[in-house]
Design a protein around this motif. Structure first.
Motif, PDB file in Angstrom:
ATOM      1  N   GLY A 196       0.975  -1.143  -0.041  1.00 27.06           N
ATOM      2  CA  GLY A 196      -0.222  -0.139   0.002  1.00 27.06           C
ATOM      3  C   GLY A 196       0.803   1.159   0.014  1.00 27.06           C
ATOM      4  N   LEU A 197       2.144   1.203   0.516  1.00 29.19           N
ATOM      5  CA  LEU A 197       2.807   2.310   0.325  1.00 29.19           C
ATOM      6  C   LEU A 197       3.820   2.200  -0.774  1.00 29.19           C
ATOM      7  CD1 LEU A 197       4.485   4.928   1.282  1.00 29.19           C
ATOM      8  CD2 LEU A 197       6.026   3.074   2.562  1.00 29.19           C
ATOM      9  N   THR A 198       4.518   1.031  -1.376  1.00 31.35           N
ATOM     10  CA  THR A 198       5.487   0.918  -2.504  1.00 31.35           C
ATOM     11  C   THR A 198       4.671   0.845  -3.582  1.00 31.35           C
ATOM     12  OG1 THR A 198       5.413  -1.395  -2.092  1.00 31.35           O
ATOM     13  CG2 THR A 198       6.972  -0.092  -0.777  1.00 31.35           C
ATOM     14  N   ASP A 199       3.557   0.363  -3.837  1.00 27.74           N
ATOM     15  CA  ASP A 199       2.777   0.471  -5.230  1.00 27.74           C
ATOM     16  C   ASP A 199       2.657   1.828  -5.693  1.00 27.74           C
ATOM     17  OD1 ASP A 199       2.904  -2.271  -5.701  1.00 27.74           O
ATOM     18  OD2 ASP A 199       0.851  -2.741  -5.242  1.00 27.74           O
ATOM     19  N   PRO A 200       2.082   2.813  -5.013  1.00 24.68           N
ATOM     20  CA  PRO A 200       1.886   3.922  -5.513  1.00 24.68           C
ATOM     21  C   PRO A 200       2.886   5.051  -5.201  1.00 24.68           C
ATOM     22  CG  PRO A 200       0.797   3.902  -3.376  1.00 24.68           C
ATOM     23  CD  PRO A 200       1.495   2.442  -3.647  1.00 24.68           C
ATOM     24  N   VAL A 201       3.962   4.930  -4.430  1.00 20.32           N
ATOM     25  CA  VAL A 201       4.978   5.708  -4.233  1.00 20.32           C
ATOM     26  C   VAL A 201       6.375   5.340  -4.563  1.00 20.32           C
ATOM     27  CG1 VAL A 201       6.104   7.005  -2.482  1.00 20.32           C
ATOM     28  CG2 VAL A 201       3.828   6.489  -2.111  1.00 20.32           C
ATOM     29  N   PRO A 202       6.977   6.058  -5.569  1.00 24.77           N
ATOM     30  CA  PRO A 202       8.365   5.514  -6.097  1.00 24.77           C
ATOM     31  C   PRO A 202       9.324   5.559  -5.160  1.00 24.77           C
ATOM     32  CG  PRO A 202       7.057   7.387  -7.527  1.00 24.77           C
ATOM     33  CD  PRO A 202       6.338   7.284  -6.117  1.00 24.77           C
ATOM     34  N   ALA A 203      10.647   4.621  -5.422  1.00 24.43           N
ATOM     35  CA  ALA A 203      11.463   4.456  -4.649  1.00 24.43           C
ATOM     36  C   ALA A 203      12.319   5.978  -4.593  1.00 24.43           C
ATOM     37  CB  ALA A 203      12.411   3.635  -5.273  1.00 24.43           C
ATOM     38  N   ASP A 204      12.318   6.649  -5.249  1.00 22.55           N
ATOM     39  CA  ASP A 204      12.973   8.028  -5.122  1.00 22.55           C
ATOM     40  C   ASP A 204      12.429   8.925  -4.110  1.00 22.55           C
ATOM     41  OD1 ASP A 204      10.859   8.569  -6.787  1.00 22.55           O
ATOM     42  OD2 ASP A 204      11.744  10.105  -8.331  1.00 22.55           O
ATOM     43  N   VAL A 205      11.031   8.879  -4.086  1.00 19.89           N
ATOM     44  CA  VAL A 205      10.180   9.465  -3.083  1.00 19.89           C
ATOM     45  C   VAL A 205      10.460   9.240  -1.715  1.00 19.89           C
ATOM     46  CG1 VAL A 205       8.093  10.325  -2.504  1.00 19.89           C
ATOM     47  CG2 VAL A 205       8.393  10.539  -4.842  1.00 19.89           C
ATOM     48  N   LEU A 206      10.509   7.624  -1.715  1.00 24.93           N
ATOM     49  CA  LEU A 206      10.741   7.011  -0.285  1.00 24.93           C
ATOM     50  C   LEU A 206      12.128   7.603   0.266  1.00 24.93           C
ATOM     51  CD1 LEU A 206       9.609   3.600  -1.007  1.00 24.93           C
ATOM     52  CD2 LEU A 206       8.320   5.112  -0.130  1.00 24.93           C
ATOM     53  N   ASP A 207      13.168   7.601  -0.869  1.00 25.52           N
ATOM     54  CA  ASP A 207      14.299   7.905  -0.502  1.00 25.52           C
ATOM     55  C   ASP A 207      14.560   9.356  -0.079  1.00 25.52           C
ATOM     56  OD1 ASP A 207      17.297   7.699  -0.199  1.00 25.52           O
ATOM     57  OD2 ASP A 207      17.590   8.521  -2.225  1.00 25.52           O
ATOM     58  N   GLU A 208      13.920  10.237  -0.697  1.00 24.33           N
ATOM     59  CA  GLU A 208      13.858  11.516  -0.191  1.00 24.33           C
ATOM     60  C   GLU A 208      13.180  11.816   1.262  1.00 24.33           C
ATOM     61  OE1 GLU A 208      12.247  15.924  -1.875  1.00 24.33           O
ATOM     62  OE2 GLU A 208      11.787  14.277  -2.845  1.00 24.33           O
ATOM     63  N   VAL A 209      12.096  11.245   1.275  1.00 26.77           N
ATOM     64  CA  VAL A 209      11.626  11.448   2.681  1.00 26.77           C
ATOM     65  C   VAL A 209      12.497  10.901   3.851  1.00 26.77           C
ATOM     66  CG1 VAL A 209       9.719  10.586   4.308  1.00 26.77           C
ATOM     67  CG2 VAL A 209       9.215  11.115   1.951  1.00 26.77           C
ATOM     68  N   LEU A 210      13.142   9.645   3.791  1.00 23.01           N
ATOM     69  CA  LEU A 210      14.068   9.273   4.751  1.00 23.01           C
ATOM     70  C   LEU A 210      15.252  10.243   4.651  1.00 23.01           C
ATOM     71  CD1 LEU A 210      13.410   5.368   4.028  1.00 23.01           C
ATOM     72  CD2 LEU A 210      12.388   6.781   5.649  1.00 23.01           C
ATOM     73  N   ARG A 211      15.556  10.840   3.791  1.00 23.92           N
ATOM     74  CA  ARG A 211      16.668  11.788   4.015  1.00 23.92           C
ATOM     75  C   ARG A 211      16.522  12.938   4.846  1.00 23.92           C
ATOM     76  NH1 ARG A 211      21.205  10.746   0.464  1.00 23.92           N
ATOM     77  NH2 ARG A 211      21.063   9.084  -1.216  1.00 23.92           N
TER      78      ARG A 211
END
Length: 244
Positions: A196-211
């Motif tokens: 539910g998180l990874t299907d709609p949200v691209p990996a680069d957005v995940l990375d940016e948030v965690l940075r």
């Protein structure tokens, strides 16, 4: 003193009317319920600590029952999971437990769940999954996926199909969990989440948030990103940070 911060949030998303996801953080579980805000727990580093999510299979009866069963079983046996082999045995035992529970109730005959998580020991991080829930490691080098999606090659089967789960059919079949070990490093961060998180949200957005964020702020921003992208599925996120 080195500690483990585990931040978790589980939400039905913007479309679904109930939540079939569950999670475990050490002995604490959140099963098929909703948190409106992230919850952070702190644990001392030492005894093996499990942080896992389980995504009940949509379209099958009892997805929330299967995910809760697996989350609770992993929480209960987490302190004994000190090797790759022990993790594999634990996931196989969860698979048998889901099938046994389904066999006792014909209405739940095909209930099943995915699972993904990590076990943090004093020297290792053991990442594991069955299905398409995911584990990522986040650090200065960027986001890297530590889990292996159990999905067919693109175009072979409809989107959303998984090739193995815990339970999910009316006959007991062996599962082959993906388990990898890596050295524990201080100041490391791990993201464990359902699709539910990874299907709609691209990996680069995940990375940016965690940075940019950590702990509760990071989990809330990840949830917001999934909702803004449509929030079409249950969203369960667990963030694990090693620190002092």
């Amino acid at each position: 003193m080195t500690y483990i911060a585990v931040t978790a949030m589980s939400h039905p998303g913007a479309v679904r009317d109930h939540n079939e996801d569950s999670l475990a953080a050490g002995p604490w579980t959140l099963c098929a319920t909703v948190t409106e805000t992230p919850q952070t727990l702190f644990f001392p580093l030492g005894t093996p600590l499990v942080a896992a999510v389980a995504d009940g299979l949509g379209g099958h009866p009892g997805g929330e029952v299967a995910s809760a069963l697996v989350a609770r079983q992993l929480a209960r046996i987490g302190p004994s999971l000190d090797s790759e082999e022990m993790v594999r045995e634990a996931l196989s035992a969860c698979n048998r437990a889901v099938h046994a529970a389904a066999a006792r109730n014909p209405a739940l005959a095909t209930m099943g769940t995915t699972v993904a998580g990590i076990v943090v020991t004093s020297g290792l991080v053991l990442a594991f999954n069955v299905g398409d829930s995911r584990v990522y490691g986040a650090g200065p080098g960027g986001l890297r996926q530590l889990s292996t999606d159990d999905r067919p090659p693109a175009g072979e089967l409809p989107s959303g199909v998984v090739t193995q789960t815990l339970g999910g059919n009316d006959e007991l079949a062996a599962v082959h969990p993906h388990v990898t070990a890596s050295p524990l490093s201080e100041d490391a961060t791990y993201l464990v989440c359902t699709d539910g998180l990874t299907d709609p949200v691209p990996a680069d957005v995940l990375d940016e948030v965690l940075r940019r964020h950590q702990d509760g702020e990071a989990v809330l921003e990840l949830w917001k990103a999934a909702i803004e992208a449509g929030g079409g599925n249950n969203i369960t996120t667990t963030l694990v940070r090693i620190g002092r």
